[in-house]
Design a protein around this motif. Structure first.
Motif, PDB file in Angstrom:
ATOM      1  N   ALA A   3       0.815  -1.210   0.000  1.00 25.29           N
ATOM      2  CA  ALA A   3       0.000   0.000   0.000  1.00 25.29           C
ATOM      3  C   ALA A   3       0.850   1.262   0.000  1.00 25.29           C
ATOM      4  CB  ALA A   3      -0.933   0.006   1.211  1.00 25.29           C
ATOM      5  N   VAL A   4       2.009   1.242   0.653  1.00 28.32           N
ATOM      6  CA  VAL A   4       2.845   2.437   0.735  1.00 28.32           C
ATOM      7  C   VAL A   4       3.418   2.749  -0.641  1.00 28.32           C
ATOM      8  CG1 VAL A   4       4.922   3.432   1.740  1.00 28.32           C
ATOM      9  CG2 VAL A   4       3.393   2.061   3.145  1.00 28.32           C
ATOM     10  N   GLY A   5       3.236   3.970  -1.079  1.00 25.90           N
ATOM     11  CA  GLY A   5       3.797   4.401  -2.348  1.00 25.90           C
ATOM     12  C   GLY A   5       3.148   3.789  -3.568  1.00 25.90           C
ATOM     13  N   SER A   6       1.996   3.165  -3.405  1.00 26.24           N
ATOM     14  CA  SER A   6       1.396   2.480  -4.541  1.00 26.24           C
ATOM     15  C   SER A   6       0.579   3.400  -5.438  1.00 26.24           C
ATOM     16  CB  SER A   6       0.536   1.295  -4.068  1.00 26.24           C
ATOM     17  OG  SER A   6      -0.528   1.758  -3.281  1.00 26.24           O
ATOM     18  N   VAL A   7       0.457   4.667  -5.094  1.00 32.40           N
ATOM     19  CA  VAL A   7      -0.218   5.622  -5.976  1.00 32.40           C
ATOM     20  C   VAL A   7       0.771   6.027  -7.066  1.00 32.40           C
ATOM     21  CG1 VAL A   7      -1.216   7.920  -6.151  1.00 32.40           C
ATOM     22  CG2 VAL A   7      -1.740   6.488  -4.166  1.00 32.40           C
ATOM     23  N   ASP A   8       0.400   5.795  -8.315  1.00 30.97           N
ATOM     24  CA  ASP A   8       1.229   6.249  -9.435  1.00 30.97           C
ATOM     25  C   ASP A   8       0.894   7.723  -9.645  1.00 30.97           C
ATOM     26  OD1 ASP A   8       2.429   6.894 -11.844  1.00 30.97           O
ATOM     27  OD2 ASP A   8       1.945   4.966 -12.767  1.00 30.97           O
ATOM     28  N   ILE A   9       1.603   8.588  -8.933  1.00 30.51           N
ATOM     29  CA  ILE A   9       1.277  10.011  -8.905  1.00 30.51           C
ATOM     30  C   ILE A   9       1.350  10.640 -10.290  1.00 30.51           C
ATOM     31  CG2 ILE A   9       3.595  10.821  -8.346  1.00 30.51           C
ATOM     32  CD1 ILE A   9       0.458  12.213  -6.697  1.00 30.51           C
ATOM     33  N   GLU A  10       2.302  10.219 -11.109  1.00 36.55           N
ATOM     34  CA  GLU A  10       2.402  10.772 -12.464  1.00 36.55           C
ATOM     35  C   GLU A  10       1.149  10.441 -13.270  1.00 36.55           C
ATOM     36  OE1 GLU A  10       6.022   9.519 -14.345  1.00 36.55           O
ATOM     37  OE2 GLU A  10       7.263  10.842 -13.116  1.00 36.55           O
ATOM     38  N   LEU A  11       0.775   9.171 -13.296  1.00 34.64           N
ATOM     39  CA  LEU A  11      -0.402   8.757 -14.057  1.00 34.64           C
ATOM     40  C   LEU A  11      -1.665   9.443 -13.548  1.00 34.64           C
ATOM     41  CD1 LEU A  11      -1.675   6.997 -16.243  1.00 34.64           C
ATOM     42  CD2 LEU A  11      -1.867   5.170 -14.539  1.00 34.64           C
ATOM     43  N   GLU A  12      -1.828   9.501 -12.234  1.00 35.43           N
ATOM     44  CA  GLU A  12      -3.007  10.147 -11.653  1.00 35.43           C
ATOM     45  C   GLU A  12      -3.081  11.619 -12.046  1.00 35.43           C
ATOM     46  OE1 GLU A  12      -5.565   8.906  -9.901  1.00 35.43           O
ATOM     47  OE2 GLU A  12      -4.804   6.868  -9.797  1.00 35.43           O
ATOM     48  N   VAL A  42       2.065  19.904 -21.288  1.00 33.23           N
ATOM     49  CA  VAL A  42       2.331  19.918 -19.855  1.00 33.23           C
ATOM     50  C   VAL A  42       3.061  18.621 -19.525  1.00 33.23           C
ATOM     51  CG1 VAL A  42       1.318  19.952 -17.550  1.00 33.23           C
ATOM     52  CG2 VAL A  42       0.281  21.307 -19.398  1.00 33.23           C
ATOM     53  N   GLN A  43       4.229  18.744 -18.896  1.00 29.51           N
ATOM     54  CA  GLN A  43       5.009  17.575 -18.515  1.00 29.51           C
ATOM     55  C   GLN A  43       4.934  17.383 -17.002  1.00 29.51           C
ATOM     56  OE1 GLN A  43       9.282  17.819 -19.042  1.00 29.51           O
ATOM     57  NE2 GLN A  43       9.433  15.609 -19.338  1.00 29.51           N
ATOM     58  N   VAL A  44       4.609  16.162 -16.585  1.00 29.19           N
ATOM     59  CA  VAL A  44       4.481  15.804 -15.170  1.00 29.19           C
ATOM     60  C   VAL A  44       5.547  14.769 -14.844  1.00 29.19           C
ATOM     61  CG1 VAL A  44       2.957  14.782 -13.431  1.00 29.19           C
ATOM     62  CG2 VAL A  44       1.985  16.217 -15.246  1.00 29.19           C
ATOM     63  N   GLN A  45       6.419  15.084 -13.863  1.00 22.16           N
ATOM     64  CA  GLN A  45       7.477  14.146 -13.484  1.00 22.16           C
ATOM     65  C   GLN A  45       7.654  14.120 -11.972  1.00 22.16           C
ATOM     66  OE1 GLN A  45      10.822  15.766 -15.821  1.00 22.16           O
ATOM     67  NE2 GLN A  45      10.884  13.758 -16.778  1.00 22.16           N
ATOM     68  N   ARG A  46       7.571  12.923 -11.404  1.00 19.04           N
ATOM     69  CA  ARG A  46       7.865  12.777  -9.978  1.00 19.04           C
ATOM     70  C   ARG A  46       9.373  12.853  -9.789  1.00 19.04           C
ATOM     71  NH1 ARG A  46       5.483   8.895  -5.347  1.00 19.04           N
ATOM     72  NH2 ARG A  46       6.837   9.672  -3.699  1.00 19.04           N
ATOM     73  N   VAL A  62       6.731  16.708  -7.158  1.00 17.61           N
ATOM     74  CA  VAL A  62       6.411  16.570  -8.570  1.00 17.61           C
ATOM     75  C   VAL A  62       6.732  17.871  -9.293  1.00 17.61           C
ATOM     76  CG1 VAL A  62       4.585  16.080 -10.239  1.00 17.61           C
ATOM     77  CG2 VAL A  62       4.557  14.954  -7.998  1.00 17.61           C
ATOM     78  N   ASP A  63       7.495  17.777 -10.373  1.00 19.35           N
ATOM     79  CA  ASP A  63       7.737  18.921 -11.251  1.00 19.35           C
ATOM     80  C   ASP A  63       6.664  18.932 -12.329  1.00 19.35           C
ATOM     81  OD1 ASP A  63       9.842  20.458 -10.385  1.00 19.35           O
ATOM     82  OD2 ASP A  63      11.338  19.516 -11.671  1.00 19.35           O
ATOM     83  N   ILE A  64       6.076  20.093 -12.539  1.00 15.88           N
ATOM     84  CA  ILE A  64       5.118  20.259 -13.631  1.00 15.88           C
ATOM     85  C   ILE A  64       5.598  21.434 -14.475  1.00 15.88           C
ATOM     86  CG2 ILE A  64       2.741  20.790 -14.272  1.00 15.88           C
ATOM     87  CD1 ILE A  64       1.856  19.314 -11.766  1.00 15.88           C
ATOM     88  N   ASP A  65       5.948  21.130 -15.724  1.00 16.63           N
ATOM     89  CA  ASP A  65       6.439  22.131 -16.666  1.00 16.63           C
ATOM     90  C   ASP A  65       5.432  22.333 -17.782  1.00 16.63           C
ATOM     91  OD1 ASP A  65       9.065  22.787 -15.629  1.00 16.63           O
ATOM     92  OD2 ASP A  65       9.651  20.755 -16.174  1.00 16.63           O
ATOM     93  N   VAL A  66       5.239  23.591 -18.140  1.00 13.42           N
ATOM     94  CA  VAL A  66       4.374  23.949 -19.262  1.00 13.42           C
ATOM     95  C   VAL A  66       5.255  24.446 -20.398  1.00 13.42           C
ATOM     96  CG1 VAL A  66       2.586  25.534 -20.078  1.00 13.42           C
ATOM     97  CG2 VAL A  66       2.434  24.545 -17.771  1.00 13.42           C
ATOM     98  N   TYR A  67       5.079  23.868 -21.572  1.00 12.85           N
ATOM     99  CA  TYR A  67       5.789  24.291 -22.789  1.00 12.85           C
ATOM    100  C   TYR A  67       4.767  24.941 -23.708  1.00 12.85           C
ATOM    101  CZ  TYR A  67       9.469  21.182 -21.130  1.00 12.85           C
ATOM    102  OH  TYR A  67      10.436  20.584 -20.376  1.00 12.85           O
ATOM    103  N   THR A 124       7.458  23.213  -8.746  1.00 13.05           N
ATOM    104  CA  THR A 124       7.566  21.961  -8.010  1.00 13.05           C
ATOM    105  C   THR A 124       6.469  21.931  -6.961  1.00 13.05           C
ATOM    106  OG1 THR A 124       9.950  21.906  -8.363  1.00 13.05           O
ATOM    107  CG2 THR A 124       9.078  20.521  -6.590  1.00 13.05           C
ATOM    108  N   TYR A 125       5.762  20.812  -6.900  1.00  6.73           N
ATOM    109  CA  TYR A 125       4.641  20.644  -5.976  1.00  6.73           C
ATOM    110  C   TYR A 125       4.935  19.501  -5.014  1.00  6.73           C
ATOM    111  CZ  TYR A 125       2.250  23.614  -9.262  1.00  6.73           C
ATOM    112  OH  TYR A 125       1.917  24.675 -10.064  1.00  6.73           O
TER     113      TYR A 125
END
Length: 132
Positions: A3-12, A42-46, A62-67, A124-125
């Motif tokens: 359960a710990v860390g099982s959220v795929d934050i990028e995909l979500e 928009v690029q999302v990277q943990r 999480v870094d979120i970049d807008v191009y 960065t969030y």
């Protein structure tokens, strides 16, 4: 899977932001060689940082970049995304995740990019989540 860390934050976040931005914006984790033809993107990277509480709560950075084609357009979209993340994401439930506190440090700012034909604005969030 534990359960710990099982959220795929990028995909979500990719799915959540794609629904918020609509069909005119591409939200993804990796860039490709067609970036100039696919603006805005928009690029999302943990980041390899953050952690968990040893139970279920994950703290992701999480870094979120807008191009975009102009600095103003990239800045505006990054500010809109920041607003959504800070005010609408906390308390959101998906089929696989529950989102809690969200902070932004630093807030969106212009970031250098080697291609001068486009502009990059990012932030960065810190996002807390746990499996649903």
């Amino acid at each position: 899977m534990a359960a710990v860390g099982s959220v795929d934050i990028e995909l979500e976040l990719i799915q959540w932001l794609q629904a918020k931005t609509g069909p005119g914006v591409i939200v993804r984790d990796e860039l490709d060689n067609r970036l100039l033809e696919e603006l805005p993107t928009v690029q999302v990277q943990r980041l390899p940082a953050g952690g968990d509480d040893g139970f279920r709560l994950d703290r992701a950075l999480v870094d979120i970049d807008v191009y975009h084609s102009t600095r103003g357009a990239a800045t505006a979209l990054a500010a809109q995304i920041r607003g959504w993340l800070l005010t609408e994401l906390p308390g959101t439930h998906t089929g696989t995740a529950v989102f809690g506190r969200v902070t932004s440090s630093p807030p969106p700012a212009v970031r250098p990019y080697e291609n001068t034909a486009l502009r990059r604005v990012g932030a960065t969030y810190q996002i807390y989540s746990h499996p649903a």
